[in-house]
Design an enzyme around this catalytic site. Sequence first.
Site, PDB file in Angstrom:
ATOM      1  N   GLY A   7      -2.703  -0.162 -12.000  1.00 16.82           N
ATOM      2  CA  GLY A   7      -2.107  -0.348 -10.675  1.00 16.82           C
ATOM      3  C   GLY A   7      -1.074   0.742 -10.464  1.00 16.82           C
ATOM      4  O   GLY A   7       0.137   0.516 -10.586  1.00 16.82           O
ATOM      5  N   ARG A  35     -11.238   8.365  -8.221  1.00 16.11           N
ATOM      6  CA  ARG A  35      -9.769   8.299  -8.158  1.00 16.11           C
ATOM      7  C   ARG A  35      -9.133   9.143  -9.267  1.00 16.11           C
ATOM      8  O   ARG A  35      -8.101   9.767  -9.074  1.00 16.11           O
ATOM      9  CB  ARG A  35      -9.304   6.851  -8.266  1.00 16.11           C
ATOM     10  CG  ARG A  35      -9.511   6.065  -6.988  1.00 16.11           C
ATOM     11  CD  ARG A  35      -8.913   4.668  -7.159  1.00 16.11           C
ATOM     12  NE  ARG A  35      -8.862   3.932  -5.912  1.00 16.11           N
ATOM     13  CZ  ARG A  35      -9.891   3.297  -5.378  1.00 16.11           C
ATOM     14  NH1 ARG A  35     -11.063   3.319  -5.969  1.00 16.11           N
ATOM     15  NH2 ARG A  35      -9.760   2.625  -4.243  1.00 16.11           N
ATOM     16  N   ALA A 129      10.175   0.033  -3.755  1.00 13.56           N
ATOM     17  CA  ALA A 129       9.519   1.350  -3.798  1.00 13.56           C
ATOM     18  C   ALA A 129       8.355   1.310  -2.820  1.00 13.56           C
ATOM     19  O   ALA A 129       7.801   0.246  -2.548  1.00 13.56           O
ATOM     20  CB  ALA A 129       9.008   1.643  -5.205  1.00 13.56           C
ATOM     21  N   ARG A 131       4.781   3.746  -1.255  1.00 11.74           N
ATOM     22  CA  ARG A 131       3.907   4.911  -1.430  1.00 11.74           C
ATOM     23  C   ARG A 131       3.956   5.779  -0.191  1.00 11.74           C
ATOM     24  O   ARG A 131       3.589   5.324   0.886  1.00 11.74           O
ATOM     25  CB  ARG A 131       2.468   4.444  -1.637  1.00 11.74           C
ATOM     26  CG  ARG A 131       2.181   4.058  -3.055  1.00 11.74           C
ATOM     27  CD  ARG A 131       0.718   3.832  -3.254  1.00 11.74           C
ATOM     28  NE  ARG A 131       0.259   2.637  -2.528  1.00 11.74           N
ATOM     29  CZ  ARG A 131      -1.002   2.278  -2.455  1.00 11.74           C
ATOM     30  NH1 ARG A 131      -1.940   3.005  -3.017  1.00 11.74           N
ATOM     31  NH2 ARG A 131      -1.348   1.185  -1.824  1.00 11.74           N
ATOM     32  N   LYS A 182      12.121 -16.754  -5.732  1.00 19.35           N
ATOM     33  CA  LYS A 182      11.719 -15.640  -4.874  1.00 19.35           C
ATOM     34  C   LYS A 182      10.632 -16.090  -3.905  1.00 19.35           C
ATOM     35  O   LYS A 182      10.650 -15.723  -2.730  1.00 19.35           O
ATOM     36  CB  LYS A 182      11.239 -14.453  -5.739  1.00 19.35           C
ATOM     37  CG  LYS A 182      10.773 -13.245  -4.960  1.00 19.35           C
ATOM     38  CD  LYS A 182      11.490 -11.980  -5.377  1.00 19.35           C
ATOM     39  CE  LYS A 182      11.305 -10.827  -4.409  1.00 19.35           C
ATOM     40  NZ  LYS A 182      10.005 -10.189  -4.477  1.00 19.35           N
ATOM     41  N   ASN A 190       9.708 -14.327   5.347  1.00 24.73           N
ATOM     42  CA  ASN A 190       8.650 -13.369   5.706  1.00 24.73           C
ATOM     43  C   ASN A 190       7.706 -13.840   6.809  1.00 24.73           C
ATOM     44  O   ASN A 190       7.476 -13.089   7.775  1.00 24.73           O
ATOM     45  CB  ASN A 190       7.871 -12.959   4.453  1.00 24.73           C
ATOM     46  CG  ASN A 190       8.751 -12.261   3.425  1.00 24.73           C
ATOM     47  OD1 ASN A 190       9.965 -12.260   3.541  1.00 24.73           O
ATOM     48  ND2 ASN A 190       8.149 -11.675   2.411  1.00 24.73           N
ATOM     49  N   ASN A 200      14.554  -8.931   9.615  1.00 24.82           N
ATOM     50  CA  ASN A 200      15.086 -10.114   8.907  1.00 24.82           C
ATOM     51  C   ASN A 200      16.312 -10.676   9.627  1.00 24.82           C
ATOM     52  O   ASN A 200      16.453 -11.888   9.794  1.00 24.82           O
ATOM     53  CB  ASN A 200      15.453  -9.753   7.473  1.00 24.82           C
ATOM     54  CG  ASN A 200      14.231  -9.397   6.637  1.00 24.82           C
ATOM     55  OD1 ASN A 200      13.101  -9.532   7.098  1.00 24.82           O
ATOM     56  ND2 ASN A 200      14.459  -8.930   5.418  1.00 24.82           N
ATOM     57  N   SER A 250       8.560  -7.426   3.727  1.00 22.69           N
ATOM     58  CA  SER A 250       7.356  -6.786   3.181  1.00 22.69           C
ATOM     59  C   SER A 250       6.103  -7.303   3.886  1.00 22.69           C
ATOM     60  O   SER A 250       5.162  -6.544   4.139  1.00 22.69           O
ATOM     61  CB  SER A 250       7.264  -7.032   1.677  1.00 22.69           C
ATOM     62  OG  SER A 250       7.294  -8.411   1.404  1.00 22.69           O
TER      63      SER A 250
HETATM   64  P1  NAD Z   1       0.817  -1.203  -4.333  1.00 22.09           P
HETATM   65  O1  NAD Z   1      -0.214  -1.660  -3.354  1.00 22.09           O
HETATM   66  O2  NAD Z   1       1.740  -0.093  -3.947  1.00 22.09           O
HETATM   67  O3  NAD Z   1       0.100  -0.760  -5.690  1.00 22.09           O
HETATM   68  C1  NAD Z   1      -0.931  -1.494  -6.266  1.00 22.09           C
HETATM   69  C2  NAD Z   1      -1.891  -0.507  -6.893  1.00 22.09           C
HETATM   70  O4  NAD Z   1      -2.855  -1.230  -7.643  1.00 22.09           O
HETATM   71  C3  NAD Z   1      -2.663   0.334  -5.870  1.00 22.09           C
HETATM   72  O5  NAD Z   1      -2.553   1.694  -6.219  1.00 22.09           O
HETATM   73  C4  NAD Z   1      -4.103  -0.149  -6.040  1.00 22.09           C
HETATM   74  O6  NAD Z   1      -5.064   0.861  -5.802  1.00 22.09           O
HETATM   75  C5  NAD Z   1      -4.083  -0.544  -7.501  1.00 22.09           C
HETATM   76  N1  NAD Z   1      -5.183  -1.439  -7.883  1.00 22.09           N
HETATM   77  C6  NAD Z   1      -5.593  -2.572  -7.304  1.00 22.09           C
HETATM   78  N2  NAD Z   1      -6.665  -3.070  -7.936  1.00 22.09           N
HETATM   79  C7  NAD Z   1      -6.927  -2.213  -8.959  1.00 22.09           C
HETATM   80  C8  NAD Z   1      -7.928  -2.171  -9.972  1.00 22.09           C
HETATM   81  N3  NAD Z   1      -8.891  -3.113 -10.065  1.00 22.09           N
HETATM   82  N4  NAD Z   1      -7.913  -1.146 -10.846  1.00 22.09           N
HETATM   83  C9  NAD Z   1      -6.980  -0.172 -10.772  1.00 22.09           C
HETATM   84  N5  NAD Z   1      -5.993  -0.161  -9.824  1.00 22.09           N
HETATM   85  C10 NAD Z   1      -5.986  -1.185  -8.930  1.00 22.09           C
HETATM   86  O7  NAD Z   1       1.629  -2.501  -4.757  1.00 22.09           O
HETATM   87  P2  NAD Z   1       3.173  -2.603  -5.164  1.00 22.09           P
HETATM   88  O8  NAD Z   1       3.997  -2.465  -3.946  1.00 22.09           O
HETATM   89  O9  NAD Z   1       3.444  -1.751  -6.335  1.00 22.09           O
HETATM   90  O10 NAD Z   1       3.238  -4.147  -5.556  1.00 22.09           O
HETATM   91  C11 NAD Z   1       2.778  -4.688  -6.783  1.00 22.09           C
HETATM   92  C12 NAD Z   1       3.309  -6.109  -6.837  1.00 22.09           C
HETATM   93  O11 NAD Z   1       4.736  -6.051  -6.921  1.00 22.09           O
HETATM   94  C13 NAD Z   1       2.989  -6.934  -5.574  1.00 22.09           C
HETATM   95  O12 NAD Z   1       2.732  -8.257  -5.902  1.00 22.09           O
HETATM   96  C14 NAD Z   1       4.273  -6.823  -4.751  1.00 22.09           C
HETATM   97  O13 NAD Z   1       4.480  -7.922  -3.875  1.00 22.09           O
HETATM   98  C15 NAD Z   1       5.315  -6.807  -5.850  1.00 22.09           C
HETATM   99  N6  NAD Z   1       6.590  -6.162  -5.468  1.00 22.09           N
HETATM  100  C16 NAD Z   1       6.582  -4.935  -4.876  1.00 22.09           C
HETATM  101  C17 NAD Z   1       7.793  -4.341  -4.539  1.00 22.09           C
HETATM  102  C18 NAD Z   1       7.856  -2.984  -3.897  1.00 22.09           C
HETATM  103  O14 NAD Z   1       8.960  -2.576  -3.484  1.00 22.09           O
HETATM  104  N7  NAD Z   1       6.773  -2.228  -3.786  1.00 22.09           N
HETATM  105  C19 NAD Z   1       9.001  -5.016  -4.816  1.00 22.09           C
HETATM  106  C20 NAD Z   1       8.967  -6.256  -5.441  1.00 22.09           C
HETATM  107  C21 NAD Z   1       7.740  -6.822  -5.767  1.00 22.09           C
HETATM  108  O1  KPL Z   2      11.620  -9.897  -0.705  1.00 22.93           O
HETATM  109  C1  KPL Z   2      11.715  -9.757   0.504  1.00 22.93           C
HETATM  110  C2  KPL Z   2      10.506  -9.252   1.204  1.00 22.93           C
HETATM  111  O2  KPL Z   2      10.625  -8.645   2.271  1.00 22.93           O
HETATM  112  O3  KPL Z   2       9.412  -9.451   0.655  1.00 22.93           O
HETATM  113  C3  KPL Z   2      12.966 -10.175   1.215  1.00 22.93           C
HETATM  114  C4  KPL Z   2      13.777  -8.986   1.603  1.00 22.93           C
HETATM  115  C5  KPL Z   2      13.801 -11.031   0.274  1.00 22.93           C
HETATM  116  C6  KPL Z   2      12.655 -11.017   2.400  1.00 22.93           C
HETATM  117  O4  KPL Z   2      12.003 -12.197   2.046  1.00 22.93           O
END
Ligand code: NAD
Ligand code: KPL
Length: 303
Positions: A7, A35, A129, A131, A182, A190, A200, A250
């Site tokens: 991922g 990829r 974070a 992309r 969370k 959300n 928000n 999100s």
């Molecule tokens: P993302 O969509 O940016 O990245 C996920 C990656 O997984 C993608 O590149 C996708 O192509 C890859 N992927 C999916 N299936 C795959 C497979 N079978 N083989 C290989 N790669 C595969 O997701 P993210 O934002 O990094 O989020 C990951 C988790 O973390 C989610 O549950 C999200 O809610 C949580 N999260 C994200 C953030 C954030 O700021 N991005 C913050 C807190 C929690």
């Molecule tokens: O985690 C969040 C999201 O946007 O997914 C916050 C900022 C806590 C709102 O639920």
Amino acid sequence: MIWYILGAGSLGSLWAARLSRAGLPVRLLLRDRQRLNAYRALGGITLAEDGRESLYPIPAETAAQGAQIHRLLLACKAYDAEAAAASVAARLAPGAELILLQNGLGSQQAVAAHLPRARCLYASSTEGAFRAADYRVVFAGRGETWLGDELGGPAPGWLAELQGAGIPLQWSGNILERLWRKLALNCAINPLTVLHQCRNGELAAHPAEVAGLCDELGQLLHASGFDSAARELQDDVERVIAATAANYSSMYQDVANGRRSEIAYLLGHACREGDRLRLSLPLLRALHERLRAYLQARGLPDT
Ligand code: NAD
Ligand code: KPL
């Protein structure tokens, strides 16, 4: 011991870049050869952080082929987690340790059930974070990440290694409570931001709606054994609404960009747990149905 990252999106790339610059062995697992070729053409992962961009030439391979895996970070969306885990299952060494970094609940247990010989640890993160492009990630917000074992085992010996690499990781003796806190916060905020099409902070104009949801989510937390989380929920929600007032949630961003949301692992999981615990939760169920209808009307998955 190599850290494999499955991922290579926002959080997976952020972790990979930190491990790499700390000198720890790390490899990306990509879905297919196409990829992999695209990644190799770019020369690595680019991380933008504090206004500076750095390229990390992290080795990569496809998920299906390669050496045995002893340590894996699974960092895909909750709805992709089971399929992604299945794609590397044959490569996992007996006793392999996995970090499941997914929001919400339900996907972690589904993955763990398919991998009885592995140790599945769950993570809950408030780091941010996104992309900017394929393999180009922007570190957007500092936070913390909790790691724990639903089955109650000890903290792994490598925790300090990850902390030393700058990953703000803390061990939690009750990771399910962390994930539930969370989940409840995300369920109270959300979906409403999607349905009201707002930031928000604008939820402060809907206090009764927010309070009603907090009440039912509190019942769910209480029935699940998380009494302090239940008591603190409404204050937590109000604090987060104020602290992130200018942000779009999100889920709002997923829907606005035509991306699948993690509804099934947030509101969907809350409603399923409500069924199991025989709680009526009328406001949560109505919110779930309204959100599903909203997603269906836009041609987006509603599960
Ligand atoms: P993302 O969509 O940016 O990245 C996920 C990656 O997984 C993608 O590149 C996708 O192509 C890859 N992927 C999916 N299936 C795959 C497979 N079978 N083989 C290989 N790669 C595969 O997701 P993210 O934002 O990094 O989020 C990951 C988790 O973390 C989610 O549950 C999200 O809610 C949580 N999260 C994200 C953030 C954030 O700021 N991005 C913050 C807190 C929690
Ligand atoms: O985690 C969040 C999201 O946007 O997914 C916050 C900022 C806590 C709102 O639920």
